[in-house]
Design a protein around this motif. Structure first.
Motif, mmCIF file in Angstrom:
data_model
loop_
_atom_site.group_PDB
_atom_site.id
_atom_site.type_symbol
_atom_site.label_atom_id
_atom_site.label_comp_id
_atom_site.label_asym_id
_atom_site.label_seq_id
_atom_site.Cartn_x
_atom_site.Cartn_y
_atom_site.Cartn_z
ATOM 1 N N ASP A 46 -13.062 20.677 2.649
ATOM 2 C CA ASP A 46 -12.926 21.349 1.356
ATOM 3 C C ASP A 46 -11.899 20.625 0.473
ATOM 4 O O ASP A 46 -12.134 20.362 -0.704
ATOM 5 C CB ASP A 46 -12.492 22.801 1.611
ATOM 6 N N GLU A 47 -10.756 20.282 1.056
ATOM 7 C CA GLU A 47 -9.719 19.570 0.315
ATOM 8 C C GLU A 47 -10.168 18.153 -0.041
ATOM 9 O O GLU A 47 -9.895 17.658 -1.145
ATOM 10 C CB GLU A 47 -8.422 19.525 1.127
ATOM 11 N N LEU A 48 -10.865 17.492 0.881
ATOM 12 C CA LEU A 48 -11.372 16.147 0.595
ATOM 13 C C LEU A 48 -12.389 16.174 -0.546
ATOM 14 O O LEU A 48 -12.422 15.260 -1.375
ATOM 15 C CB LEU A 48 -11.975 15.513 1.850
ATOM 16 N N ASN A 49 -13.203 17.221 -0.602
ATOM 17 C CA ASN A 49 -14.148 17.350 -1.721
ATOM 18 C C ASN A 49 -13.404 17.496 -3.045
ATOM 19 O O ASN A 49 -13.799 16.929 -4.064
ATOM 20 C CB ASN A 49 -15.096 18.531 -1.507
ATOM 21 N N PHE A 50 -12.332 18.257 -3.038
ATOM 22 C CA PHE A 50 -11.507 18.395 -4.234
ATOM 23 C C PHE A 50 -10.909 17.042 -4.629
ATOM 24 O O PHE A 50 -10.939 16.646 -5.799
ATOM 25 C CB PHE A 50 -10.405 19.433 -3.996
ATOM 26 N N ILE A 51 -10.373 16.321 -3.661
ATOM 27 C CA ILE A 51 -9.802 15.003 -3.921
ATOM 28 C C ILE A 51 -10.878 14.045 -4.419
ATOM 29 O O ILE A 51 -10.653 13.256 -5.341
ATOM 30 C CB ILE A 51 -9.101 14.466 -2.647
ATOM 31 N N HIS A 52 -12.068 14.137 -3.841
ATOM 32 C CA HIS A 52 -13.188 13.301 -4.282
ATOM 33 C C HIS A 52 -13.476 13.540 -5.762
ATOM 34 O O HIS A 52 -13.738 12.601 -6.511
ATOM 35 C CB HIS A 52 -14.420 13.589 -3.431
ATOM 36 N N GLY A 53 -13.398 14.788 -6.193
ATOM 37 C CA GLY A 53 -13.584 15.106 -7.610
ATOM 38 C C GLY A 53 -12.525 14.452 -8.481
ATOM 39 O O GLY A 53 -12.811 13.995 -9.595
ATOM 40 N N ARG A 54 -11.312 14.393 -7.986
ATOM 41 C CA ARG A 54 -10.239 13.726 -8.746
ATOM 42 C C ARG A 54 -10.493 12.231 -8.860
ATOM 43 O O ARG A 54 -9.975 11.574 -9.752
ATOM 44 C CB ARG A 54 -8.873 14.001 -8.115
ATOM 45 N N LEU A 55 -11.298 11.692 -7.946
ATOM 46 C CA LEU A 55 -11.683 10.278 -8.002
ATOM 47 C C LEU A 55 -13.105 10.117 -8.558
ATOM 48 O O LEU A 55 -13.777 9.130 -8.280
ATOM 49 C CB LEU A 55 -11.561 9.639 -6.614
ATOM 50 N N ARG A 56 -13.548 11.116 -9.293
ATOM 51 C CA ARG A 56 -14.825 11.110 -10.007
ATOM 52 C C ARG A 56 -16.052 10.955 -9.091
ATOM 53 O O ARG A 56 -17.048 10.367 -9.478
ATOM 54 C CB ARG A 56 -14.815 10.042 -11.105
ATOM 55 N N TYR A 57 -15.957 11.475 -7.899
ATOM 56 C CA TYR A 57 -17.060 11.483 -6.923
ATOM 57 C C TYR A 57 -17.693 10.107 -6.708
ATOM 58 O O TYR A 57 -18.895 9.989 -6.518
ATOM 59 C CB TYR A 57 -18.125 12.515 -7.319
ATOM 60 N N GLN A 58 -16.882 9.080 -6.717
ATOM 61 C CA GLN A 58 -17.383 7.729 -6.510
ATOM 62 C C GLN A 58 -17.742 7.510 -5.038
ATOM 63 O O GLN A 58 -17.014 7.929 -4.152
ATOM 64 C CB GLN A 58 -16.317 6.710 -6.912
ATOM 65 N N LYS A 59 -18.866 6.823 -4.799
ATOM 66 C CA LYS A 59 -19.239 6.468 -3.425
ATOM 67 C C LYS A 59 -18.402 5.300 -2.932
ATOM 68 O O LYS A 59 -18.076 5.208 -1.758
ATOM 69 C CB LYS A 59 -20.721 6.113 -3.348
ATOM 70 N N MET A 60 -18.075 4.399 -3.848
ATOM 71 C CA MET A 60 -17.176 3.284 -3.562
ATOM 72 C C MET A 60 -15.917 3.508 -4.389
ATOM 73 O O MET A 60 -15.995 3.738 -5.596
ATOM 74 C CB MET A 60 -17.818 1.946 -3.936
ATOM 75 N N VAL A 61 -14.771 3.464 -3.742
ATOM 76 C CA VAL A 61 -13.503 3.749 -4.398
ATOM 77 C C VAL A 61 -12.785 2.427 -4.637
ATOM 78 O O VAL A 61 -12.637 1.615 -3.715
ATOM 79 C CB VAL A 61 -12.645 4.681 -3.518
ATOM 80 N N SER A 62 -12.334 2.213 -5.872
ATOM 81 C CA SER A 62 -11.650 0.963 -6.179
ATOM 82 C C SER A 62 -10.166 1.055 -5.825
ATOM 83 O O SER A 62 -9.569 2.131 -5.855
ATOM 84 C CB SER A 62 -11.811 0.608 -7.659
ATOM 85 N N ARG A 63 -9.611 -0.088 -5.523
ATOM 86 C CA ARG A 63 -8.185 -0.174 -5.234
ATOM 87 C C ARG A 63 -7.380 0.338 -6.433
ATOM 88 O O ARG A 63 -6.410 1.087 -6.274
ATOM 89 C CB ARG A 63 -7.826 -1.618 -4.908
ATOM 90 N N HIS A 64 -7.798 -0.040 -7.626
ATOM 91 C CA HIS A 64 -7.107 0.381 -8.842
ATOM 92 C C HIS A 64 -7.102 1.906 -8.973
ATOM 93 O O HIS A 64 -6.064 2.510 -9.262
ATOM 94 C CB HIS A 64 -7.763 -0.260 -10.075
ATOM 95 N N ASP A 65 -8.256 2.538 -8.752
ATOM 96 C CA ASP A 65 -8.332 4.004 -8.855
ATOM 97 C C ASP A 65 -7.459 4.697 -7.805
ATOM 98 O O ASP A 65 -6.834 5.711 -8.083
ATOM 99 C CB ASP A 65 -9.780 4.487 -8.732
ATOM 100 N N VAL A 66 -7.412 4.142 -6.606
ATOM 101 C CA VAL A 66 -6.583 4.732 -5.557
ATOM 102 C C VAL A 66 -5.100 4.552 -5.879
ATOM 103 O O VAL A 66 -4.293 5.459 -5.649
ATOM 104 C CB VAL A 66 -6.944 4.159 -4.164
#
Length: 198
Positions: A46-66
């Motif tokens: 549940d918390e990871l889904n919330f965090i995923h939303g903060r990262l715009r639900y990207q399947k691939m996460v960029s170093r810059h975004d992290v």
């Protein structure tokens, strides 16, 4: 941040610019375990889904975004609970969660008046937010500014008599699902108030 080093470095030492969402989740989970020195309170699905939303639900996460996610929100928020002498007990005991105010309202919808939960503020990462069930369907969200000298558990245990029951997150180790269970406030806070948290 060590999260960047761990998540974006291959075994051969090569630096990556993008990683999968799952790899990011694993790196974040390991980082939280190292910070808190325990695996007793993992980040829930549940918390990871919330965090995923903060990262715009990207399947691939960029170093810059992290890097932005860590420096602008997660890092300052989690700093609130990383000191074992202060607020770490509210994390390890499952008394604080990462969630939106809408999710807090859903969790509290069928609870009695005076039931509350603690969450990391979504807009002010260096503060806590307490979501409280009021009359009927109303849920109020109260910002609690971080106090360097006082634990959030002390504040809630001694200064808020109308807060009667606290929601505790219980994360199953098998699949990471979360259950939110209400407990009497003073019963749950007894182990995390001053002089008792370790």
């Amino acid at each position: 941040a060590l999260l960047i080093q761990e998540g974006f470095r291959r075994r051969d030492g090569k630096e990556l610019l993008h990683i999968t969402w799952q790899r990011f989740c694993n790196a974040l989970q390991r980082r939280v375990e190292r910070i808190t020195r325990t695996d007793a309170r993992p980040i829930s699905v549940d918390e990871l889904n919330f965090i995923h939303g903060r990262l715009r639900y990207q399947k691939m996460v960029s170093r810059h975004d992290v890097e932005l996610f860590w420096s602008n929100w997660f890092g300052p928020a989690f700093r609130l609970v990383r000191d074992p002498r202060k607020n770490m007990g509210v994390w390890t005991q499952g008394l604080i969660s990462f969630m939106s105010k809408e999710r807090a309202e859903d969790i509290l919808a069928n609870e009695t008046k005076g039931t509350f939960l603690i969450r990391f503020s979504t807009s002010r990462p260096e503060n806590f937010c307490v979501s409280v069930k009021c009359e009927g369907t109303l849920v109020e969200h109260l910002l609690i500014q971080h106090d360097q000298k006082r634990k959030v558990a002390d504040l809630l245990a001694h200064s808020a008599p109308n807060l009667e029951r606290i929601m505790r997150i219980r994360v199953t180790s098998e699949d990471g699902t979360a259950a939110y269970v209400p407990y009497p406030k003073l019963y749950m806070l007894r182990n995390v108030t001053s002089g008792r948290s370790r």
